[in-house]
Design an enzyme around this catalytic site. Sequence first.
Site, PDB file in Angstrom:
ATOM      1  N   LYS A 166       8.973 -13.204   2.502  1.00 46.54           N
ATOM      2  CA  LYS A 166       9.728 -12.226   2.046  1.00 46.54           C
ATOM      3  C   LYS A 166       9.914 -11.029   2.896  1.00 46.54           C
ATOM      4  CE  LYS A 166       6.223  -8.524   0.740  1.00 46.54           C
ATOM      5  NZ  LYS A 166       6.416  -7.322   1.111  1.00 46.54           N
ATOM      6  N   HIS A 196       2.600 -14.065  -1.128  1.00 43.11           N
ATOM      7  CA  HIS A 196       1.011 -14.053  -1.056  1.00 43.11           C
ATOM      8  C   HIS A 196       0.287 -13.638  -2.142  1.00 43.11           C
ATOM      9  CE1 HIS A 196       1.139  -9.955   0.647  1.00 43.11           C
ATOM     10  NE2 HIS A 196      -0.301 -10.008   0.232  1.00 43.11           N
ATOM     11  N   LYS A 200      -3.451 -15.353  -4.521  1.00 46.46           N
ATOM     12  CA  LYS A 200      -4.681 -14.864  -4.740  1.00 46.46           C
ATOM     13  C   LYS A 200      -5.372 -15.187  -5.880  1.00 46.46           C
ATOM     14  CE  LYS A 200      -3.447 -10.329  -2.732  1.00 46.46           C
ATOM     15  NZ  LYS A 200      -4.754 -10.413  -1.484  1.00 46.46           N
ATOM     16  N   GLU A 234      -2.023   1.693  -2.337  1.00 46.19           N
ATOM     17  CA  GLU A 234      -2.672   1.747  -1.110  1.00 46.19           C
ATOM     18  C   GLU A 234      -3.057   2.861  -0.459  1.00 46.19           C
ATOM     19  OE1 GLU A 234       0.158  -0.277   1.705  1.00 46.19           O
ATOM     20  OE2 GLU A 234       0.229  -2.214   0.110  1.00 46.19           O
ATOM     21  N   HIS A 258       6.042  -8.557  -5.596  1.00 45.53           N
ATOM     22  CA  HIS A 258       4.495  -8.556  -5.946  1.00 45.53           C
ATOM     23  C   HIS A 258       4.305  -8.190  -7.183  1.00 45.53           C
ATOM     24  CE1 HIS A 258       3.748  -9.434  -2.028  1.00 45.53           C
ATOM     25  NE2 HIS A 258       3.785  -8.180  -1.329  1.00 45.53           N
ATOM     26  N   LYS A 358       2.198   4.254  -1.629  1.00 43.77           N
ATOM     27  CA  LYS A 358       1.339   4.545  -0.191  1.00 43.77           C
ATOM     28  C   LYS A 358       0.635   5.773  -0.212  1.00 43.77           C
ATOM     29  CE  LYS A 358       3.359   1.079   2.300  1.00 43.77           C
ATOM     30  NZ  LYS A 358       2.655  -0.163   3.052  1.00 43.77           N
TER      31      LYS A 358
END
Lengths: 507, 387
Positions: A166, A196, A200, A234, A258, A358
């Site tokens: 991506k 990804h 998971k 995050e 995601h 963020k």
Amino acid sequence: MDNPLREGLIQERVPEPLVLVIFGASGDLTKRKLLPAVYTMTRERLLPAAFAVVGLSRFEWDDDRFRAEARQGCDTFARRRPVDETLWSNFGRSLHYVAGEFDDPEAYERLKARLTEIDARYGIPGNRLFYLSTPPSTFPVIVERLGKAGLVSRQLKPWTRIIVEKPFGRDLGSAQLLNRQLKQFFREMQIYRIDHYLGKETVQNMMALRFSNGIFEPLWNRNHVESVQITAAEAIGVEGRINYFEEAGILRDMVQNHLFQVLCVTGMEPPVAMTADAVRDEKVKLLKALRPIPREKMDEHVVRAQYARGRVLGESVPGYREEPGGNPASTTETYVALKLLIDNWRWGGVPFFLRTAKRMPKRVTEIAVTFKPAPHLMFARNGAPPVPNVLSIRIQPDEGITLHFGSKVPGPSIDIAPVNMEFRYGTSFGSEPPEAYERLILDAMLGDGTLFIRDDETETSWGFISKVHEAWAEQRRKALPGYPAGTWGPPEAEALVKEAGLEWRKP
Amino acid sequence: MTAPPPDQVRSFQQARTVSPAAVEQELASLWRQAVDSPGGGAGEQVTRACLWNLIVYDPRPERDGPGGPEHGKALRTLLDQVTVAIPARILRLEAWAADRAPAPEREVEAWVAARCLMPDAGARQLAVEEITYAGYGSRGLSHFPSLVRATLLPDLPIAMLWLDDLPHEGWLLDQLLPLCQRVLIDSQSVHRDVALLAVDKLVNSTVTLFVDLGWMRLTPVRYLLAGLFDPPGRAEQLADLRHVRIVTTQRGRNAGLLLLSWLLSRADFRAHMPLAPEGDDMLYRWRSRRGSAAVEVEFSIEAGEGGYDGVILAELNAGGDLFSIRQVDDEHVALHSPDRREQKLALHGWREPELVIAGLGSLGIDRFYPQTLAVAASLVEDTTWNR
């Protein structure tokens, strides 16, 4: 003929002999994730004996330098450490390097010659897995050069596959264009678009939770679920990626891929089988059922914001516009929250709240399913609100599942207190889960696309996200809300959930 | 799969003697102490995690030093590592001689203990409840089944770790076996191959799943052998198996027999005729048949320890090519095949806790074990009969 000695072993199938060709071999992803993943797979004997890696990038490295970089990466990032010296002496020899610019046809001729030599040396029948660990702008030229150099075969044997990192496009138009470019040389079944998150364990466990247990699925619908919150927070900022992030924004960077993937596994219908197309069919159906947000009502459904200076985990951090290389007038969002509605029989009327940002108080990704309250609250004392039943699935860190419910407090009166019933991966299964990249690269080698994204999936999700970007483009002059770093977001986002009588979780 | 270091496990309450009838109350009391004790106060969580009831039958508890501080230390370390990875309520059954009873009339005693994993974050996690029953003499042992039935946690599967010689018929086993979904044994715990006959008989007479740690110990070697036949065309050569040679140490005798039996059964050789061994080192020789095809099999024993699993050499002539795996040292093997130069590789064998953890997980369910064991038993039986 299948190898009869393989039967009964945990890995009943190993990939056929192949060469993994990594474009962007000098990059961070290769060093931190890809080569450590391949080393660990070798360590766990998941790869065929006849296997080699060829790295390609513009740096004038040779095999030895590439091996040294790989060793450093494995020493630092491999899941199984310390690196086994005996194993490395064999593994290191299987790493090769070709220097070249991605748009230089001669580089592909050199690559071709090297692959022919490696095939002969290792007894590899021409199987190729190309991994594009490069900026998206290079995807078209790499694909075209590969095709024109005769390095792509549409045959089933020997096979050619390509993994594409991506971001897969930056809007619907560019995603469609990229799909067309890829398909000039590859068939859809040869293309593995990687996210990804799907590698998971906890995301995969969401499917296991829903579809291998009898108790959840009867409740997993509009009759019993009040709302769903998906959070990907995050604590870090842009970490030196300011140029990329300034172009992308968090909606592109996190939501289109995601969070929408997490949304899909949370809300999709049970697939008829755990096969690539059956699973992806259901994901696409869910994405197509997302209710379009009218442009004039965008602010009622989507809140964006940008972090200002603040304190995160006890440290003072700059605001986004003050980050090194940052634009003092930037309007790029670092926070986005969405209220989504899914127009199908299962989810009609149930709000799905997605939030990612963020510089939030901590790093956490979770799905929280809040169930409707009991219809008659006979234990409510002093007007105390009932304890909501929440099933929260934590994806990272500390993966696990928690059920929140009310329980009687010991004593003569009936007082209800909230309690948690917890399942944690770390304590229930001693075995260490594989890294997402290990699982995904192995699946691509085996030709299993279940955990990869199909062309219609990516185009459907971009179709939705592009509408939001178009609406924002019309609001250029509107002030962007801010939130202090280290907080859970701007007050404007509270209004999004408050309308439904809810609050954002503080996971 | 990695077993956690045992130093992550802390006992928050010393084991203490209780009446067998009061075991559950004592455990509940331990729970309350775990919450109230220093470091376990408000705001910290104490969570019980449990996936299995694990019965551990230990017929020789004295071996670690009766009554002393070393008592049960090796087993203690093993269980700590296993239960941190797979939380379980442990029921330890210790069979002591009658004269070790603290009082002549005392036939059985019990201890309860609880230990917890100390995760990095500092939060406390109670992982294990352990109940130890010490039975003194045969009368003491007779209490074990009823005590076990009374203290199993409901709705959880039951496994038994059998630390004795390979099990065969016996009163205690007959009582405990029907309770269990799995029994973990170790075919390498004895060096007599006829013991495999008894295990084969048991496996065929019960629905309980037998997990042989000796068989699981062979997994790395099986992976490497299988890998020799992955390259295109090599699997076909297994259909033309001509000669097999296995060399083990005395300790690896049963492992070698299982490895050989696996190779023969996977290549579909079903009929085995014992032949006279040739030379001093050779223990057995067979000719195995599949229809009109025949394979010569040699089995030899060498002196020494034999490293990880006791198997020194497995060599196959298939389709005229030689494939082999040979022990180099305790941790390494050398692979040979027509597709590669001789290659030295680390074996990455599983340590004992990892074997038990794997045995309690999905790896413990191995549909090829019963058929491999049946071949091993038939090889041993035929040979013994003809000797």
